[in-house]
Design an enzyme around this catalytic site. Structure first.
Site, PDB file in Angstrom:
ATOM      1  N   ALA A  92      51.349  48.738  47.333  1.00  0.00           N
ATOM      2  CA  ALA A  92      51.100  47.980  48.568  1.00  0.00           C
ATOM      3  C   ALA A  92      52.430  47.508  49.119  1.00  0.00           C
ATOM      4  O   ALA A  92      53.268  46.979  48.383  1.00  0.00           O
ATOM      5  CB  ALA A  92      50.184  46.786  48.285  1.00  0.00           C
ATOM      6  N   SER A 143      62.115  51.070  46.957  1.00  0.00           N
ATOM      7  CA  SER A 143      62.651  51.845  48.086  1.00  0.00           C
ATOM      8  C   SER A 143      64.070  52.302  47.787  1.00  0.00           C
ATOM      9  O   SER A 143      64.831  51.612  47.103  1.00  0.00           O
ATOM     10  CB  SER A 143      62.650  50.963  49.334  1.00  0.00           C
ATOM     11  OG  SER A 143      63.400  51.571  50.365  1.00  0.00           O
ATOM     12  N   TYR A 157      62.686  43.370  54.409  1.00  0.00           N
ATOM     13  CA  TYR A 157      62.327  44.530  53.576  1.00  0.00           C
ATOM     14  C   TYR A 157      63.401  44.764  52.522  1.00  0.00           C
ATOM     15  O   TYR A 157      63.100  44.929  51.343  1.00  0.00           O
ATOM     16  CB  TYR A 157      62.158  45.764  54.458  1.00  0.00           C
ATOM     17  CG  TYR A 157      61.565  46.966  53.741  1.00  0.00           C
ATOM     18  CD1 TYR A 157      60.191  47.042  53.508  1.00  0.00           C
ATOM     19  CD2 TYR A 157      62.369  48.011  53.312  1.00  0.00           C
ATOM     20  CE1 TYR A 157      59.643  48.137  52.871  1.00  0.00           C
ATOM     21  CE2 TYR A 157      61.828  49.114  52.671  1.00  0.00           C
ATOM     22  CZ  TYR A 157      60.459  49.174  52.454  1.00  0.00           C
ATOM     23  OH  TYR A 157      59.919  50.261  51.804  1.00  0.00           O
ATOM     24  N   SER A 158      64.679  44.785  52.939  1.00  0.00           N
ATOM     25  CA  SER A 158      65.764  45.021  51.988  1.00  0.00           C
ATOM     26  C   SER A 158      65.764  43.957  50.897  1.00  0.00           C
ATOM     27  O   SER A 158      65.910  44.268  49.707  1.00  0.00           O
ATOM     28  CB  SER A 158      67.114  44.988  52.700  1.00  0.00           C
ATOM     29  OG  SER A 158      67.214  46.034  53.622  1.00  0.00           O
ATOM     30  N   ALA A 159      65.624  42.700  51.319  1.00  0.00           N
ATOM     31  CA  ALA A 159      65.666  41.607  50.338  1.00  0.00           C
ATOM     32  C   ALA A 159      64.496  41.704  49.365  1.00  0.00           C
ATOM     33  O   ALA A 159      64.666  41.546  48.148  1.00  0.00           O
ATOM     34  CB  ALA A 159      65.647  40.262  51.064  1.00  0.00           C
ATOM     35  N   SER A 160      63.304  42.002  49.905  1.00  0.00           N
ATOM     36  CA  SER A 160      62.118  42.023  49.041  1.00  0.00           C
ATOM     37  C   SER A 160      62.143  43.206  48.083  1.00  0.00           C
ATOM     38  O   SER A 160      61.794  43.077  46.900  1.00  0.00           O
ATOM     39  CB  SER A 160      60.839  42.033  49.872  1.00  0.00           C
ATOM     40  OG  SER A 160      60.796  43.159  50.730  1.00  0.00           O
ATOM     41  N   LYS A 161      62.582  44.362  48.556  1.00  0.00           N
ATOM     42  CA  LYS A 161      62.602  45.538  47.678  1.00  0.00           C
ATOM     43  C   LYS A 161      63.730  45.407  46.652  1.00  0.00           C
ATOM     44  O   LYS A 161      63.568  45.796  45.493  1.00  0.00           O
ATOM     45  CB  LYS A 161      62.743  46.820  48.489  1.00  0.00           C
ATOM     46  CG  LYS A 161      61.511  47.143  49.347  1.00  0.00           C
ATOM     47  CD  LYS A 161      60.275  47.423  48.498  1.00  0.00           C
ATOM     48  CE  LYS A 161      59.127  47.971  49.325  1.00  0.00           C
ATOM     49  NZ  LYS A 161      57.930  48.305  48.519  1.00  0.00           N
TER      50      LYS A 161
END
Ligand SMILES: NC(=O)c1ccc[n+]([C@@H]2O[C@H](COP(=O)([O-])OP(=O)(O)OC[C@H]3O[C@@H](n4cnc5c(N)ncnc54)[C@H](OP(=O)(O)O)[C@@H]3O)[C@@H](O)[C@H]2O)c1
Length: 243
Positions: A92, A143, A157-161
């Site tokens: 998800a 990612s 997105y970068s921080a979370s992945k």
């Protein structure tokens, strides 16, 4: 089922489409029993139909994978139905077209971090007792941008992945003693609905040279099927066109 997995059970989030759906079909073909979560019940039922048509077993568990009550109820259903949980595939995920400090908004930032990072952290925490019992495998679908910084992937997105790498590494450092293994899986561009979150949605020609969901699913199966003494800490899979 012609099983090499011997009835092992994998719970997949984001199972109604893209990588999660392909992973369910691939795992089922290898003999895994698959539990399927996502918010669109009809999409999960379609994945379950494909699994069953191939002779596999599927359990549809609709809901928001970031909700603790949904996660706990799903784990109870899996345990009650099959009495074991051998793997998680956490696919998800969320991004948004507004990806820059100059145009993103904080509610969207929080939502992306919740779906991509906080949700998986909660889910793994709740699932750990069952994973310890089985010597289970966790696949964080992260990612390429968490492996090699990509300025267009987005702030949230970068921080979370990138944070998923830390979840995976701490899990391996602390839970190997219980036989738990974790993989930080870093796919490059994959031709799925997810590309609709981009500021410029790729053309059909661009999509044709990307990974297809089945390519990533084969990588996931490779991780799931590793012998109990083998761990893939990080796996980067990308199309040759990846820049
Ligand atoms: N496509 C790419 O190029 C690419 C590259 C690298 C990594 N990834 C990662 O791969 C993962 C899967 O994406 P995909 O490419 O397969 O795209 P996708 O088809 O859009 O899959 C995303 C899935 O996440 C589910 N989802 C989103 N929020 C959820 C929530 N709160 N609770 C439960 N399910 C939720 C969606 O289902 P519902 O809407 O039904 O809930 C959907 O099935 C994502 O984590 C993404 O970051 C994708």
């Amino acid at each position: 089922m012609g099983s090499s997995a011997d009835g092992r059970v994998v719970w997949i989030t984001g199972a109604g489409s893209g990588i999660g759906r392909a992973a369910a079909i691939e795992a089922a073909a290898a003999g895994w029993r698959v539990a399927l979560t996502g918010r669109r019940e009809a999409a999960l039922e379609a994945t379950a139909d494909a699994v069953r048509e191939a002779g596999g077993s599927a359990l549809v568990l609709p809901g928001d994978a970031t909700s603790d009550p949904v996660v706990r109820a799903s784990l109870e259903r899996i345990d009650a139905t099959w009495g074991r949980l051998d793997a998680l595939v956490l696919a998800a995920g969320l991004n948004a077209p507004e990806r820059r400090w100059a145009d993103h908004d904080l509610p969207t930032f929080d939502e992306i971090v919740r779906v991509n990072l906080t949700g998986p952290a909660h889910l793994v925490t709740e699932a750990l007792p069952l994973l310890r019992a089985s010597g289970g495998v966790v696949v964080f679908v992260s990612s390429y941008s968490a492996w090699a910084f990509n300025p267009i992937a987005g702030v949230a997105y970068s921080a979370s992945k990138a944070g998923l790498s830390a979840l995976s590494r701490t899990l391996n450092a602390q839970e190997a003693v219980a036989g738990v293994r974790s993989c930080h899986l870093c796919p490059g561009d994959v031709n799925t609905d997810f590309l609709g979150h981009r500021p410029q949605v790729p053309s059909d020609d661009a999509r044709a040279v990307m990974l297809q969901p089945a390519d990533v699913a084969r990588s996931i199966r490779f991780v799931l099927e590793a012998p109990a003494h083998v761990r893939f800490d990080e796996l980067v899979v990308s199309p040759v066109s990846q820049t």
